[in-house]
Write a protein that holds these residues in place. Structure first.
Motif, PDB file in Angstrom:
ATOM      1  N   GLY A 248       0.787  -1.223   0.000  1.00 29.95           N
ATOM      2  CA  GLY A 248       0.000   0.000   0.000  1.00 29.95           C
ATOM      3  C   GLY A 248       0.817   1.270   0.000  1.00 29.95           C
ATOM      4  O   GLY A 248       0.286   2.356   0.224  1.00 29.95           O
ATOM      5  N   ALA A 249       2.126   1.162  -0.260  1.00 34.81           N
ATOM      6  CA  ALA A 249       3.009   2.325  -0.293  1.00 34.81           C
ATOM      7  C   ALA A 249       3.224   2.779  -1.726  1.00 34.81           C
ATOM      8  O   ALA A 249       3.146   1.981  -2.663  1.00 34.81           O
ATOM      9  N   LEU A 250       3.506   4.078  -1.908  1.00 33.32           N
ATOM     10  CA  LEU A 250       3.845   4.579  -3.225  1.00 33.32           C
ATOM     11  C   LEU A 250       5.038   3.803  -3.772  1.00 33.32           C
ATOM     12  O   LEU A 250       6.034   3.600  -3.068  1.00 33.32           O
ATOM     13  N   ALA A 251       4.943   3.377  -5.014  1.00 36.80           N
ATOM     14  CA  ALA A 251       6.021   2.595  -5.625  1.00 36.80           C
ATOM     15  C   ALA A 251       7.114   3.538  -6.126  1.00 36.80           C
ATOM     16  O   ALA A 251       7.440   3.598  -7.317  1.00 36.80           O
ATOM     17  N   ALA A 252       7.699   4.293  -5.201  1.00 36.06           N
ATOM     18  CA  ALA A 252       8.783   5.224  -5.507  1.00 36.06           C
ATOM     19  C   ALA A 252       9.459   5.632  -4.203  1.00 36.06           C
ATOM     20  O   ALA A 252       8.808   5.712  -3.148  1.00 36.06           O
ATOM     21  N   ASP A 253      10.744   5.908  -4.271  1.00 36.47           N
ATOM     22  CA  ASP A 253      11.496   6.352  -3.090  1.00 36.47           C
ATOM     23  C   ASP A 253      11.393   7.867  -2.984  1.00 36.47           C
ATOM     24  O   ASP A 253      12.384   8.591  -3.047  1.00 36.47           O
ATOM     25  N   TRP A 254      10.180   8.351  -2.764  1.00 40.80           N
ATOM     26  CA  TRP A 254       9.924   9.803  -2.800  1.00 40.80           C
ATOM     27  C   TRP A 254      10.588  10.556  -1.648  1.00 40.80           C
ATOM     28  O   TRP A 254      10.937  11.732  -1.774  1.00 40.80           O
ATOM     29  N   ASP A 255      10.778   9.884  -0.493  1.00 43.52           N
ATOM     30  CA  ASP A 255      11.353  10.568   0.673  1.00 43.52           C
ATOM     31  C   ASP A 255      12.798  10.193   0.933  1.00 43.52           C
ATOM     32  O   ASP A 255      13.349  10.513   1.989  1.00 43.52           O
ATOM     33  N   GLN A 256      13.413   9.481  -0.038  1.00 41.16           N
ATOM     34  CA  GLN A 256      14.817   9.077   0.068  1.00 41.16           C
ATOM     35  C   GLN A 256      15.087   8.221   1.303  1.00 41.16           C
ATOM     36  O   GLN A 256      16.179   8.251   1.869  1.00 41.16           O
TER      37      GLN A 256
END
Length: 614
Positions: A248-256
């Motif tokens: 259920g998490a965004l499939a991207a490392d948006w927050d590093q």
């Protein structure tokens, strides 16, 4: 998904081949479809609730009058001969080869998108589409060819954009009610051609005036800024969809904070909401022969595959709210579009992560959550008739976390495999929730046993595949049952693996030659699969003989058919090698006193003794 991303993510597969807002599911006795791969379609239903809750959505619409909806899929073409799609297609067009047969039997993009939306339900084949058995049809409009996407046939971005112009015109003029556009043309190609830009803007306005929403992927850059049409075109009838993964998490490392498996999704103010976009299970070209997950496991990801979840949601809403497909003026059409947009914005399960912002206030996704079909339908005024119209948000939500005892919990879910020597499952329902509190937890372990409690353990007696469910109940009165309101989780699949056999004896004698060795297995495993009284032996292992020399043994047998078993036995030793193919009657026996299985075929004998610690 941009054409370049499509090409890069799928090229390897083709070459290889050629070479927190709660949403409740109030389904008491879930009517699971008979499509065998439904249990692998995690984005539809899964125990941890990071899904769109399709079972409840089907319950909400099943007793409502339904109108036909045409979904235009502007993409690589669709395999209309696929058993799950053959009854779900409407007339379309191929703008690559200029004919009325937009079929692609090779490139796995348009076909799985069509399957997510409308694969046939309850036909005992493959997967199911989100729209279930609703009257939803796919209009395939082909704008890419396989050779182009593999880089074997050059084509300019402007040419692709012109095909796109033709495809949009066809969809608008030939009865499409919603458009799925998961393959984008570079924005620069549109911006650099004033005539083309004006034409595209005119087509978007024409679609808007007919009440047609265009759903697209938010992009696969894994970053904030989009650079492909239509992501930067701020129009009310364009919806861009980001991807979530299985937890259920965004499939991207948006927050590093560190990348996760299968990261890819773009995000930002152009992304209106999120939907499942990783580890795809859907229809594949050539009757699933070209399943890219078999050849390139990381290729089944992309906002291309998140977009059709939202497209399907809109199609479901339009089918039971046909008034939203009717308008007598551009103003009325815009009002219908805004009604659907608002329902999508509110029809999400919010999470702290998806509600986060970056760059001083830009949202990760505008709605702050991922699609929940029942919430979307409720916001269109559609309720469960059998629940006296009560909101699904008044019901509890069952959420399951399960793992092998002593093992680690896998936040990405999937099948839980228990080793035979540790076949105890720990089932945790404490993540379930309800606004009035949960009073009862009832577990069904799929083997005839049950238990009560928020956290329980269960040990399976034998190997096999089981489906575990949790029913939770609160203290509010359900208007139908007269008991507490309840919810049953999606099934958690559990596989109890066969025991390993760690002591083997080999005996061989033929034509004056003889070989007899025994030893404890060092590596690999020999599995004996049991179904009732039937046995199948399969595996490869190695052991050291009495002279400390390595012996390799390999065995494969079929399950018996009328007692007949076929297979192969092979072993290798520095001084002796044999391989025997066979087909014989009842070659497998079992000695309970020594816990030993024996396979005797002509001149060959193999004896496997189960580990003594069990």
């Amino acid at each position: 998904m941009p054409a370049t991303s499509v090409q890069s993510s799928l090229l390897g597969a083709m070459i290889s081949l050629l070479l927190t807002t709660p949403c409740s599911a109030v389904v008491e006795s879930a009517d699971y479809p008979n499509d065998p791969r439904f249990y692998s379609q995690w984005g539809f239903e899964q125990p941890n609730d990071a899904d769109v809750d399709v079972l409840t959505a089907w319950e909400m619409v099943k007793d409502k009058p339904q109108s036909e909806v045409i979904v235009a899929v502007i993409d690589t073409g669709v395999d209309s001969t696929h058993p799950d799609l053959v009854n779900r297609v409407a007339p379309g067009y191929d703008f690559v080869y200029d004919d009325s047969n937009p079929v692609d039997m090779l490139f796995p993009h348009g076909t799985p998108i069509a399957g997510i939306i409308a694969a046939e339900k309850d036909n005992d084949y493959s997967v199911v589409g989100l729209t279930g058995d609703m009257p939803v049809k796919i209009m395939s409009l082909r704008v890419y060819s396989t050779l182009e996407l593999l880089g074997l046939m050059p084509v300019s971005a402007a040419s692709r954009a012109q095909r796109l112009e033709s495809a949009f015109s066809y969809a608008i003029d030939n009865g499409a009610n919603v458009i799925n556009f998961s393959s984008a043309v570079a924005l620069s190609a549109v911006e650099s051609d004033p005539h083309l830009k004006a034409t595209v803007e005119s087509l978007l306005k024409k679609a808007q005036d007919k009440g047609i929403i265009i759903v697209a992927g938010a992009g696969n850059s894994g970053s904030l800024n989009p650079d492909y049409f239509p992501y930067q075109w701020d129009r009310p009838n364009i919806i861009n969809v980001a991807s979530i993964n299985r937890r259920g998490a965004l499939a991207a490392d948006w927050d590093q904070s560190g990348p996760e498996p299968r990261d890819h999704s773009s995000y930002g103010a152009h992304a209106h909401l999120a939907a499942p976009g990783t580890e795809l299970e859907s229809t594949w070209p050539s009757n699933d022969l070209l399943d890219i997950t078999l050849f390139s496991p990381d290729s089944d990801n992309g906002t291309s595959f998140a977009a059709p979840y939202v497209t399907a949601a809109i199609a479901m809403g339009l089918s039971v709210r046909p008034d939203l497909m009717q308008s007598d003026s551009p103003a009325a059409a815009l009002n219908n579009i805004l009604t659907l947009r608002k329902a999508l914005h509110l029809g999400v399960q919010t999470t702290p992560e998806l509600q986060s912002t970056v760059n001083g206030g830009e949202p990760i996704v505008v709605a702050g959550g991922f699609l929940k079909l029942p919430l979307f339908l409720e916001n269109l005024g559609i309720r469960l008739s059998e629940r006296n119209g009560e909101s699904i948000t008044t019901y509890p939500k069952s959420v399951v976390r399960a793992q092998e005892k002593g093992g680690a919990f896998n936040p990405y879910g999937g099948v839980i495999r228990l080793e035979y020597e540790n076949r105890t499952l720990v089932a945790d329902g404490t993540q379930s929730h309800d606004d009035h509190g949960i009073l009862r937890y009832e577990w069904d372990f799929g083997d005839g046993h049950s238990a009560q409690g928020a956290v329980v353990e269960h040990t399976y007696d034998r190997t096999g595949t089981y489906y575990v469910t949790l029913k939770v109940m609160d203290g509010e009165i359900d208007p139908v049952t007269g008991e507490g309101k309840s919810d049953v989780s999606a099934p958690q699949r559990v596989e109890v693996l066969p025991p390993e056999y760690d002591f083997v004896k080999i005996r061989y004698k033929a034509n004056g030659e003889g070989f007899a060795q025994e030893g404890r297995m060092l590596s690999g495993r020999i599995d004996i699969r049991k179904i009732g009284s039937l046995r199948r032996i399969r595996g490869t292992s190695q052991f050291l003989d009495e002279n400390n020399q390595l012996v390799k043994v390999s065995v494969t047998t079929s399950f018996p058919v009328l007692g007949l078993v076929a297979g192969n036995i092979a072993f290798s030793h520095p001084n002796f090698n044999r391989s025997v193919n066979f087909a014989t009657i009842n070659p497998v026996s079992y000695d309970a006193s020594t816990n030993t299985y024996s396979l005797k075929v002509e001149e060959m004998e193999l004896h496997f003794t189960e580990k003594t610690r069990r």
